[in-house]
Design a protein around this motif. Structure first.
Motif, PDB file in Angstrom:
ATOM      1  N   UNK A 180      -3.337   2.896   2.318  1.00 39.38           N
ATOM      2  CA  UNK A 180      -3.240   1.586   2.962  1.00 39.38           C
ATOM      3  C   UNK A 180      -2.003   1.461   3.843  1.00 39.38           C
ATOM      4  N   UNK A 181      -0.881   2.066   3.438  1.00 41.70           N
ATOM      5  CA  UNK A 181       0.369   1.893   4.173  1.00 41.70           C
ATOM      6  C   UNK A 181       0.270   2.340   5.633  1.00 41.70           C
ATOM      7  N   UNK A 213       0.700  -1.252   0.000  1.00 39.39           N
ATOM      8  CA  UNK A 213       0.000   0.000   0.000  1.00 39.39           C
ATOM      9  C   UNK A 213       0.731   1.306   0.000  1.00 39.39           C
ATOM     10  N   UNK A 214       2.048   1.381   0.012  1.00 38.56           N
ATOM     11  CA  UNK A 214       2.724   2.680   0.019  1.00 38.56           C
ATOM     12  C   UNK A 214       2.555   3.374  -1.330  1.00 38.56           C
ATOM     13  N   UNK A 259       2.042   1.520  -4.814  1.00 35.87           N
ATOM     14  CA  UNK A 259       0.899   1.869  -5.657  1.00 35.87           C
ATOM     15  C   UNK A 259       1.075   3.264  -6.222  1.00 35.87           C
ATOM     16  N   UNK A 260       0.451   3.484  -7.377  1.00 38.07           N
ATOM     17  CA  UNK A 260       0.232   4.828  -7.932  1.00 38.07           C
ATOM     18  C   UNK A 260      -1.237   5.094  -7.641  1.00 38.07           C
ATOM     19  N   UNK A 311      11.827   7.700   7.683  1.00 39.05           N
ATOM     20  CA  UNK A 311      10.892   8.267   6.714  1.00 39.05           C
ATOM     21  C   UNK A 311       9.664   7.375   6.656  1.00 39.05           C
ATOM     22  N   UNK A 312       8.493   8.006   6.721  1.00 41.86           N
ATOM     23  CA  UNK A 312       7.217   7.296   6.653  1.00 41.86           C
ATOM     24  C   UNK A 312       6.471   7.723   5.395  1.00 41.86           C
ATOM     25  N   UNK A 313       6.523   6.907   4.325  1.00 39.35           N
ATOM     26  CA  UNK A 313       5.766   7.224   3.120  1.00 39.35           C
ATOM     27  C   UNK A 313       4.268   7.078   3.377  1.00 39.35           C
TER      28      UNK A 313
END
Length: 180
Positions: free
Chosen positions: A77-78, A11-12, A44-45, A71-73
């Motif tokens: 969902x991520x 999910x990122x 994902x895009x 770092x937290x993208x």
């Protein structure tokens, strides 16, 4: 300097992972992908599957010790999956306890709320999180990038993918100051 990127298996938002990753690497840092499971993470895009990336360490194997920052993208969902995993929440909280910088973009501040580390801090996020941040004791601002030093560490946050240039510059400046 190693920099941890925490991503759930699914999910990122790909740009929010790969662009800061490349900025860290270009500045001489060593990005490491940390996840809640070994193997690969799926990016994902928006809602469409994109590339997958190999995990370097799981949260069970990782500690804050070798890392200069986290770092937290984002993506939807991520951070939603990460905030439901007690090990991931503890990993995030450990960076605050250690006084190490943390950067979060888009929906990623959800895990900061879950880790109870936004109280008294100023941050930005995707606009739909503003009430969550305020309810957790943080001050939400609508800015391209927010850099908050009111706490045990520096907290860098941005709203969305189109803010990545400013986000990446702030991450490099804070995490790898000799290379900015």
């Amino acid at each position: 300097m190693q920099v941890a990127f925490l991503v759930a298996p699914l999910g990122a938002e790909q740009a929010e992972l790969t662009r800061p990753w490349q900025a860290v690497a270009d500045a001489g840092g060593t990005p490491k992908l940390v996840s809640t499971a070994s193997g690969e993470v799926q990016a994902f895009h928006h809602l469409d599957r994109a590339d997958s990336f190999p995990v370097d360490l799981t949260v069970d194997e990782a500690s804050t010790v070798p890392f200069g920052g986290l770092v937290l993208p984002g993506g939807l969902a991520n951070p939603d999956a990460l905030r439901l995993d007690a090990r991931a929440v503890a990993f995030v909280a450990s960076f605050f306890s250690a006084g190490k910088p943390v950067a979060a973009i888009c929906h990623a501040p959800w895990i900061l709320v879950e880790a109870d580390v936004v109280r008294g801090r100023t941050l930005t996020s995707y606009p739909s999180l503003r009430t969550d941040i305020r309810n957790a004791g943080g001050t939400w601002v609508d800015e391209q990038v927010s850099i908050c030093t009111a706490g045990p560490n520096t907290l860098i946050t941005s709203r969305r993918p189109r803010d990545l240039e400013a986000f990446d510059a702030a991450v490099v400046k804070e995490f790898l100051p000799g290379n900015a």
